[in-house]
Enzyme design. Structure first.
Site, short mmCIF file in Angstrom:
data_model
loop_
_atom_site.label_atom_id
_atom_site.label_comp_id
_atom_site.label_asym_id
_atom_site.label_seq_id
_atom_site.Cartn_x
_atom_site.Cartn_y
_atom_site.Cartn_z
N GLY A 112 0.84 -1.19 0.00
CA GLY A 112 0.00 0.00 0.00
C GLY A 112 0.87 1.23 0.00
N ALA A 127 4.55 7.46 2.89
CA ALA A 127 5.37 6.26 2.73
C ALA A 127 4.77 5.26 1.76
CB ALA A 127 5.52 5.59 4.09
N GLY A 146 0.85 5.45 1.42
CA GLY A 146 0.14 6.45 2.21
C GLY A 146 0.67 7.83 1.90
N ASP A 159 -1.70 10.39 17.62
CA ASP A 159 -2.48 10.29 16.37
C ASP A 159 -3.31 9.01 16.36
OD1 ASP A 159 -3.43 11.15 13.94
OD2 ASP A 159 -1.73 10.36 12.80
N LYS A 207 8.38 -0.16 5.53
CA LYS A 207 7.77 1.13 5.27
C LYS A 207 8.86 2.10 4.86
CE LYS A 207 4.51 4.36 7.35
NZ LYS A 207 3.43 4.45 8.32
N VAL A 256 4.66 1.11 1.34
CA VAL A 256 4.86 -0.04 2.21
C VAL A 256 4.96 -1.30 1.36
CG1 VAL A 256 3.94 -1.35 4.17
CG2 VAL A 256 3.58 1.13 4.06
P1 ADP Z 1 1.32 6.85 5.88
O1 ADP Z 1 1.98 6.88 7.23
O2 ADP Z 1 2.16 7.48 4.81
O3 ADP Z 1 -0.08 7.35 5.90
P2 ADP Z 1 0.41 4.17 6.07
O4 ADP Z 1 0.98 3.74 7.36
O5 ADP Z 1 -1.03 4.57 6.05
O6 ADP Z 1 1.28 5.32 5.44
O7 ADP Z 1 0.62 2.98 5.05
C1 ADP Z 1 0.08 2.99 3.76
C2 ADP Z 1 -0.61 1.67 3.44
O8 ADP Z 1 0.32 0.60 3.55
C3 ADP Z 1 -1.73 1.31 4.39
O9 ADP Z 1 -2.97 1.79 3.96
C4 ADP Z 1 -1.71 -0.21 4.39
O10 ADP Z 1 -2.46 -0.68 3.27
C5 ADP Z 1 -0.26 -0.54 4.15
N1 ADP Z 1 0.43 -0.90 5.40
C6 ADP Z 1 1.00 -0.04 6.28
N2 ADP Z 1 1.57 -0.67 7.31
C7 ADP Z 1 1.40 -2.00 7.08
C8 ADP Z 1 1.78 -3.21 7.78
N3 ADP Z 1 2.46 -3.16 8.93
N4 ADP Z 1 1.41 -4.38 7.26
C9 ADP Z 1 0.72 -4.42 6.09
N5 ADP Z 1 0.33 -3.35 5.39
C10 ADP Z 1 0.66 -2.14 5.86
#
Ligand code: ADP
Length: 315
Positions: free
Chosen positions: A14, A19, A16, A135, A37, A21
């Site tokens: 995914g 980041a 975000g 958060d 990440k 991931v």
């Molecule tokens: P940001 O901090 O940039 O918002 P996120 O933490 O939301 O990024 O991560 C983006 C996406 O990656 C999430 O929506 C999820 O789908 C995936 N993701 C994040 N952390 C994990 C994890 N530990 N295991 C599996 N998928 C993850």
């Protein structure tokens, strides 16, 4: 050995705001899955390096070991100043997806109690170790394959990200932020997280965001809080009128009585509503601490919290 050489990177899981991931596994043991990440480091961090404060925070998190907190196994950098966090992989989505999927997912007050208990244990553990999350919200509660939830995203990404890039769309939400932060409190503590947990509790019950200010700005947030809880005054929050960001209200909404809350949240009973009201007290000094929340009669009142294996999963 070089930390980054210990992993083989696979597909993208995914992406975000801050980041991308990726799935990855250990070279030494292909059955050991992790999530890497990869933080998009902003220009400032590129130029000046990653701040010691942030690195110290990471070191702290690496030592937090709790069943309801996402495990941070390691940190390494690639290229110049790129930052990679090696995390526990939790591919079952997050609590927000369950809350929002009203057509496929139903859950009970016992399920809510189980999720909230895990969240409060995680929050208390952080505070007992001098870590604030800052958060907490449903999309930062990731679901593990055994059904448990794990607190993720300790604002780490944010401190490295590009401050100009992040405001595009998909901005940082302020719906879970407590009133003392809108009034620019100089000193704040664990009670900020308890407020956010209270917002999650309310959202689980109502299946709707408690303080959904729209447009999402600080003025509308304060308005929503006044409307749903009551206006902060010297009576209910001594000292509030002297805070930096305080604006004298033109109209004072009296604190909403218990019956008002019961009308919306009766699914969790009188005891549940009592706890919710105490997690969402305006004055942070009166608001319960995470430790006090865990001592509330709600947890031992009927119904008992659902067992992990009985909790609803993503369809
Ligand atoms: P940001 O901090 O940039 O918002 P996120 O933490 O939301 O990024 O991560 C983006 C996406 O990656 C999430 O929506 C999820 O789908 C995936 N993701 C994040 N952390 C994990 C994890 N530990 N295991 C599996 N998928 C993850």
């Amino acid at each position: 050995a070089q930390e980054r050489q210990k992993y083989i990177k696979g597909r993208k899981l995914g992406s975000g705001q801050y980041a991308d991931v990726y799935s990855a596994h250990l070279v030494s043991d292909p059955t050991q899955l992790v999530a890497i990440k990869k933080i998009k480091v902003g220009a400032e961090a590129k130029e000046f390096g990653i701040s010691y404060d942030s690195l110290r925070e990471i070191k702290f998190l690496q030592e937090l070991d709790h069943p309801n907190i996402i495990k941070l196994y390691a940190v390494f950098s690639t290229k110049s100043q790129n930052l990679n966090l090696v995390l526990e992989q939790l591919p079952q989505g997050d609590l927000l997806k369950l809350i929002q999927d009203t057509s496929n997912i139903t859950y009970t007050p016992a399920d809510i109690k189980s999720w909230m208990l895990m969240l409060m244990r995680a929050t208390h553990f952080c505070h007992a170790n001098y870590v604030l999350h800052r958060d907490i919200k449903p999309n930062n509660l990731l679901i593990a394959s055994d059904g448990s939830i794990k607190l993720a995203d300790f604002g780490l990404a944010r401190s490295f990200a590009d401050p100009f890039q992040k405001m595009t769309y998909n901005t940082v939400t302020i719906w879970y932020r407590p009133p003392e932060l809108f009034f620019q409190a100089q000193y704040y503590g664990g009670k900020v997280d308890v407020w956010s947990c209270g917002c999650v509790f309310a959202e689980l019950v109502a299946r709707d965001v408690m303080f959904r200010a729209w447009p999402e700005n600080e003025i509308n947030m304060v308005k929503m809080i006044c409307d749903k809880i009551g206006t902060p005054t010297e009576d209910n929050w001594p000292g509030v009128s002297k805070m930096k960001g305080y604006v004298t209200p033109t109209e004072v909404v009296p604190l909403r009585p218990k019956e008002h809350w019961m009308a919306q949240f009766r699914a969790v009973g009188e005891t549940g509503v009592d706890l919710l009201m105490k997690m969402l007290l305006l004055d942070p000094r009166k608001r319960l601490s995470a430790e006090e929340v865990l001592k509330h009669p709600f947890w031992t009142a009927e119904p008992r919290p659902s067992r992990l294996e009985d909790l609803p999963r993503k369809g």
